[in-house]
Write an enzyme that holds these catalytic residues in place. Structure first.
Site, short mmCIF file in Angstrom:
data_model
loop_
_atom_site.label_atom_id
_atom_site.label_comp_id
_atom_site.label_asym_id
_atom_site.label_seq_id
_atom_site.Cartn_x
_atom_site.Cartn_y
_atom_site.Cartn_z
N SER A 73 4.32 -5.48 6.33
CA SER A 73 3.53 -6.37 7.18
C SER A 73 3.84 -7.82 6.83
O SER A 73 3.60 -8.25 5.71
CB SER A 73 2.04 -6.09 6.99
OG SER A 73 1.74 -4.76 7.36
N GLU A 89 2.31 -12.96 4.76
CA GLU A 89 1.92 -12.22 3.57
C GLU A 89 2.95 -12.32 2.46
O GLU A 89 2.59 -12.48 1.30
CB GLU A 89 1.68 -10.74 3.94
CG GLU A 89 1.14 -9.92 2.80
CD GLU A 89 0.66 -8.55 3.25
OE1 GLU A 89 0.73 -7.61 2.44
OE2 GLU A 89 0.20 -8.41 4.40
N ARG A 91 -6.11 -9.01 0.28
CA ARG A 91 -4.73 -9.42 0.00
C ARG A 91 -4.67 -10.68 -0.88
O ARG A 91 -3.79 -11.53 -0.72
CB ARG A 91 -3.94 -9.65 1.30
CG ARG A 91 -3.83 -8.44 2.19
CD ARG A 91 -3.12 -7.28 1.51
NE ARG A 91 -3.18 -6.10 2.34
CZ ARG A 91 -4.16 -5.20 2.31
NH1 ARG A 91 -5.14 -5.31 1.43
NH2 ARG A 91 -4.15 -4.16 3.11
#
Length: 351
Positions: free
Chosen positions: A239, A343, A160
């Site tokens: 998420s 995130e 990520r």
């Protein structure tokens, strides 16, 4: 290029949260994107880049500066070569590659947002990450004021993360190029246990790519991860927290806390993350810390379908969302000594 003033930004995000921008530009060509960025840089005006808005948390006060929405179009497919303009809708592009019989993106179906955002976050799900198929990223370099082509090896991809995320004020992604596999309509080997189980096969097997895509869409929908205007469980950024990656000492301390809190027979999810590090599950941590599906009584709550998604139930403010996020972070840390990291990108606010 369309220009609006005191323009609402909430409708441009999947959270449907955030105040207005002083000015909103919508660019439909690479030239318009570059011109808008140069103008902002030359005048010293703060600049916010918006793609699909699926990874943004914008403060209630909005953004004092120029918001640039990238709405460029461009889909080129030649054998296994794919080039996408940054403004292309990601999930539509995945569908077209599957229909063309290509493998490599089928398990990334249903992810909201634009193609240009995928290398920034190194988007991944169900055993696939875009870094496995991206060959080059075409970007405007605000430092050198030139358009550059960065090969995969120079993108610094990791979980990520990427060079583009590490230097958020330097690069503006214009186009993304992929190398996909011509596999006669079959998927890439399945790497994610849940996907393999749902399809009744073993990990490592190939299945028809179209069936893999449909399975992933079904799994995502069951977790509220496919956009639906009528379903508040999808008014989210997907998420909200990344899965923590722990050094060995941190992981040992974590295991001790798990045993103390839940008992010695409880084993948390653990996956090798390279160089003596271990990745565990943010969703597991949140749930076991007491934040179950549907947690909350206010206008921002945990999804009723997935503990990893924080949602706007229709009347939330960004501050409502952040209050919930801070409660979850504090609760998980108190329970297990692990600090969750958000995130989505925050604009004008922070946890």
């Amino acid at each position: 290029m369309q220009e609006l003033h005191d323009a609402p930004l909430a409708p441009l995000t999947t959270f449907r949260l955030g105040g207005p921008a002083t000015r909103l530009l919508t660019a439909t060509t690479d030239t318009e994107v570059i011109d808008a960025v140069r103008e902002a840089d030359d005048s010293g005006t703060p600049l916010l880049i918006i793609g699909g808005g699926s990874n943004l948390v914008i403060g209630d006060k909005g953004f004092e500066g120029t918001a640039l929405r990238i709405a460029t179009k461009g889909f080129v497919l030649d054998g296994g070569f794919l080039e996408l303009a940054a403004g292309e809708v990601w999930t539509d592009a995945v569908t077209r590659t599957v229909e063309a019989g290509l493998a490599g993106l089928e398990c990334l179906a249903g992810i909201p947002g634009s193609a240009g955002a995928t290398p920034i976050q190194n988007v991944g799900a169900y055993g696939q990450e875009v870094s496995a198929t991206i060959t080059e990223v075409v970007a405007y370099d605000r430092r050198t004021r030139e358009t550059v082509v960065l090969p995969n090896s120079e993108c610094a991809f990791s979980y990520r993360h990427s060079r583009f995320k590490a230097e958020p004020d330097r690069y503006v992604v214009l186009r993304v190029r992929f190398g996909l596999e011509e596999a006669d309509g079959l998927s890439a080997p399945l790497k994610y246990p849940e996907t393999a189980r749902a399809m009744g096969v073993q990990e490592g097997e190939r299945v028809p790519a179209a069936e893999a895509r449909e399975t992933v869409l079904r799994l995502r929908a069951g977790k509220g991860m496919v956009l639906d205007p009528e379903d508040h469980d999808t008014w989210s950024a997907g998420s909200f927290f990344t899965n923590p990656i722990l050094e060995q000492a941190e992981f040992d301390a974590f295991l001790a806390r798990v045993a103390e809190r839940l008992g010695p027979d409880v084993t948390p999810p653990a996956f090798p993350a390279g160089e003596g590090r271990t990745k565990t599950s943010a969703a597991w941590l949140i749930d076991r810390a007491g934040f179950t599906k549907g947690y909350g009584t206010g206008p921002a709550r945990i999804s009723t379908k997935h503990t990893l998604a924080l949602t706007n139930r229709g009347a939330a403010t960004t501050e409502d969302l952040l209050t919930l996020a801070r409660e979850v972070v504090a609760g998980v840390h108190a329970a297990f000594g692990v600090t969750l990291v958000n995130e989505p990108v925050t604009v004008g606010v922070s946890l």
